[in-house]
Design a protein around this motif. Structure first.
Motif, short mmCIF file in Angstrom:
data_model
loop_
_atom_site.label_atom_id
_atom_site.label_comp_id
_atom_site.label_asym_id
_atom_site.label_seq_id
_atom_site.Cartn_x
_atom_site.Cartn_y
_atom_site.Cartn_z
N PRO A 67 16.44 -5.45 6.80
CA PRO A 67 16.66 -6.63 6.23
C PRO A 67 16.81 -7.71 6.94
O PRO A 67 16.96 -8.28 8.22
N PRO A 68 17.41 -8.55 6.28
CA PRO A 68 17.71 -10.34 7.13
C PRO A 68 18.82 -10.19 8.00
O PRO A 68 19.54 -9.56 7.61
N ASP A 69 18.53 -10.44 8.78
CA ASP A 69 19.86 -11.03 9.67
C ASP A 69 20.95 -10.85 9.05
O ASP A 69 22.50 -10.80 9.45
N GLU A 70 21.23 -12.39 8.18
CA GLU A 70 22.52 -12.20 7.68
C GLU A 70 23.27 -11.15 6.79
O GLU A 70 24.55 -11.02 6.43
N GLU A 71 22.16 -10.25 6.00
CA GLU A 71 22.89 -9.16 5.72
C GLU A 71 24.47 -8.41 6.25
O GLU A 71 24.36 -8.04 7.32
N PRO A 72 25.74 -8.73 5.52
CA PRO A 72 26.34 -8.40 5.91
C PRO A 72 27.02 -6.20 6.52
O PRO A 72 27.31 -6.29 6.90
N ASP A 73 26.40 -6.08 5.66
CA ASP A 73 26.32 -4.56 5.24
C ASP A 73 25.52 -3.85 6.43
O ASP A 73 25.80 -2.84 6.64
N TRP A 74 25.19 -4.26 6.80
CA TRP A 74 24.07 -3.87 8.16
C TRP A 74 24.85 -4.40 9.52
O TRP A 74 24.58 -5.47 10.05
N THR A 75 24.76 -3.48 10.24
CA THR A 75 25.67 -3.28 11.25
C THR A 75 24.21 -3.63 12.29
O THR A 75 23.06 -3.12 12.85
N ARG A 79 20.64 -1.85 12.50
CA ARG A 79 19.00 -2.52 12.41
C ARG A 79 18.76 -1.70 13.87
O ARG A 79 16.90 -1.44 13.24
#
Length: 187
Positions: A67-75, A79
């Motif tokens: 996911p993009p770096d800005e995706e808040p649901d991904w820690t 990643r």
């Protein structure tokens, strides 16, 4: 009585000579042939297994994008884990294509017709070159699948699937090879 004894003696001698000759001449040749045929069939099975691994890894890579770096649901941990899985799938593809090109003479030469020998040889060369190329990931994955699916279906698919798709598979495979090689695609 002498006729019976001589008949038994001749029969025993004949059996002894036949058994000895078979054991010394025919049996080793048959065992060597059995071993060679076993190796050919093992190479064919491994050829099929590597193609399935390529298909599976490509599909996993296509559906498991980072996911993009800005995706808040991904820690950051998630990643990193997904990145590790993606590297592992690329390694599987690299290992599979390396085996395919290194062992092409073993499995490709075992089929009875020229077309059946040429297709895996051409496939192994191009699949490895796609992996080694500097194409972007999306293009590589698409090309890997476009090359692998028709070959896998023609060599390891069910009989009716092979028969039903033979023309389309050969056309698609040829078109992909032409596109990779930069040749114009014939209509």
């Amino acid at each position: 009585m002498p006729d019976t004894l001589s008949t038994i003696t001749v029969a025993a001698a004949t059996a002894l000579v036949t058994t000895t000759a078979t054991g010394l001449i025919a049996a080793p040749r048959l065992e060597a042939r059995k071993r060679r045929l076993g190796e050919v069939h093992t190479a064919r099975d491994t050829f099929g297994a590597h193609m399935l691994r390529i298909i599976s890894a490509c599909e996993q890579l296509q559906i498991s994008q980072l996911p993009p770096d800005e995706e808040p649901d991904w820690t950051p941990v998630m990643r990193e884990r997904l990145g590790g899985e993606r590297e592992r799938w690329w390694k599987q593809i690299d290992d599979a294509t390396r085996w395919l090109i290194d062992n092409v003479a073993t499995y490709a030469g075992s089929w009875p017709t020229r077309r059946l020998v040429q297709m895996p040889t051409i496939y192994a060369h191009h699949i490895r070159m796609v992996v080694l190329s500097e194409r972007d990931e999306v293009t590589k994955l698409a090309l890997l699948l476009e090359l692998t699916v028709p070959v896998q279906r023609q060599y390891f698919g069910w009989f009716w699937s092979r028969a039903r798709h033979i023309v389309a598979d050969n056309r698609a495979f040829g078109a992909t090879i032409a596109r990779i090689s930069g040749e114009p695609i014939a209509p």
